[in-house]
Design a protein around this motif. Structure first.
Motif, short mmCIF file in Angstrom:
data_model
loop_
_atom_site.label_atom_id
_atom_site.label_comp_id
_atom_site.label_asym_id
_atom_site.label_seq_id
_atom_site.Cartn_x
_atom_site.Cartn_y
_atom_site.Cartn_z
N ILE A 79 -3.05 -0.34 9.94
CA ILE A 79 -1.88 -0.80 9.19
C ILE A 79 -1.33 -2.07 9.85
N CYS A 84 3.60 -4.63 6.21
CA CYS A 84 4.22 -3.41 5.68
C CYS A 84 5.71 -3.64 5.41
N VAL A 85 6.15 -3.25 4.20
CA VAL A 85 7.57 -3.40 3.85
C VAL A 85 8.26 -2.04 3.74
N SER A 86 7.59 -0.99 4.28
CA SER A 86 8.16 0.36 4.32
C SER A 86 8.57 0.90 2.95
N CYS A 87 7.75 0.61 1.95
CA CYS A 87 8.07 1.10 0.60
C CYS A 87 7.77 2.59 0.46
N GLY A 88 6.86 3.11 1.29
CA GLY A 88 6.54 4.54 1.26
C GLY A 88 5.51 4.96 0.22
N CYS A 90 2.34 4.61 0.12
CA CYS A 90 1.12 5.19 0.71
C CYS A 90 1.33 6.64 1.16
N LEU A 108 6.92 2.87 9.19
CA LEU A 108 5.82 3.75 8.77
C LEU A 108 5.11 4.30 10.00
N THR A 124 -2.93 2.03 -2.82
CA THR A 124 -1.53 2.19 -3.23
C THR A 124 -0.63 1.11 -2.63
N CYS A 125 -1.11 0.41 -1.63
CA CYS A 125 -0.24 -0.53 -0.90
C CYS A 125 -0.10 -1.87 -1.64
N PRO A 126 1.10 -2.19 -2.08
CA PRO A 126 1.29 -3.42 -2.85
C PRO A 126 1.13 -4.68 -2.01
N ALA A 129 -1.37 -4.01 3.19
CA ALA A 129 -1.18 -3.87 4.63
C ALA A 129 -2.18 -2.90 5.26
N ILE A 130 -2.87 -2.12 4.40
CA ILE A 130 -3.78 -1.09 4.94
C ILE A 130 -5.24 -1.51 4.73
S1 SF4 Z 1 2.33 1.20 0.86
FE1 SF4 Z 1 1.96 -0.55 2.24
S2 SF4 Z 1 3.94 -1.58 2.38
FE2 SF4 Z 1 4.34 0.46 1.56
S3 SF4 Z 1 4.81 1.74 3.39
FE3 SF4 Z 1 2.61 1.94 2.98
S4 SF4 Z 1 1.64 0.35 4.28
FE4 SF4 Z 1 3.82 -0.14 4.12
#
Ligand code: SF4
Ligand code: SF4
Length: 135
Positions: A79, A84-88, A90, A108, A124-126, A129-130
């Motif tokens: 990651i 990562c914007v901590s949207c959750g 994932c 995260l 799923t990560c917009p 980041a993964i």
């Molecule tokens: S989906 Fe991507 S941006 Fe959102 S919390 Fe997970 S790693 Fe971070």
């Protein structure tokens, strides 16, 4: 050799003492991460396994002879905290709860020991980041 294994077994063998046999016959050290039986009475088992490669190969042959689908998990994720914007998003894709948001600072958290390498979180990560690493 330490790895993770995912098993899918049919109704006919859901009552077999599979993990007991893997431990006793093949001297494997097993830590179960997820186990369930669906409405068709098919079983799924995901576990962390430690043992020598010959014993793991023997265990895979035993499972195949029983009619159990068995796969070794050979990847992990990375990651990029800068993306990562901590949207959750994932976290909801992760069935084994290897990903969760820290409620104190919304960062995260990733627990590699729980990760089964399914890669479902990646798409799923917009912010992309993964990524994954294949061993
Ligand atoms: S989906 Fe991507 S941006 Fe959102 S919390 Fe997970 S790693 Fe971070
Ligand atoms: S690859 Fe992603 S979704 Fe799959 S187990 Fe690991 S952290 Fe969870």
């Amino acid at each position: 050799m330490r790895t993770k294994m995912i098993l899918k077994f049919p109704k006919a063998v859901t009552n077999e003492p599979i993990t007991y046999e893997l431990i006793k016959k093949y001297d494997l050290r097993i830590n179960i991460l997820k186990a369930d039986i669906n409405f068709k009475l098919e079983g799924h088992l995901i576990f962390d396994v430690d043992g020598n490669s010959k014993d793991i190969a023997g265990a895979l042959e035993y499972l195949e002879n029983l009619g159990v689908e068995a796969d070794l998990i050979t990847s992990t994720i990375n990651i990029d905290s800068n993306k990562c914007v901590s949207c959750g998003l994932c976290t909801s894709a992760c069935a084994v709860k290897a990903l969760h948001l820290n409620r104190e600072d919304w960062s995260l958290n990733y627990t590699e020991l729980k990760c089964v390498g399914c890669n479902l979180c990646i798409s799923t990560c917009p912010t992309r980041a993964i990524t994954n690493t294949v061993w």
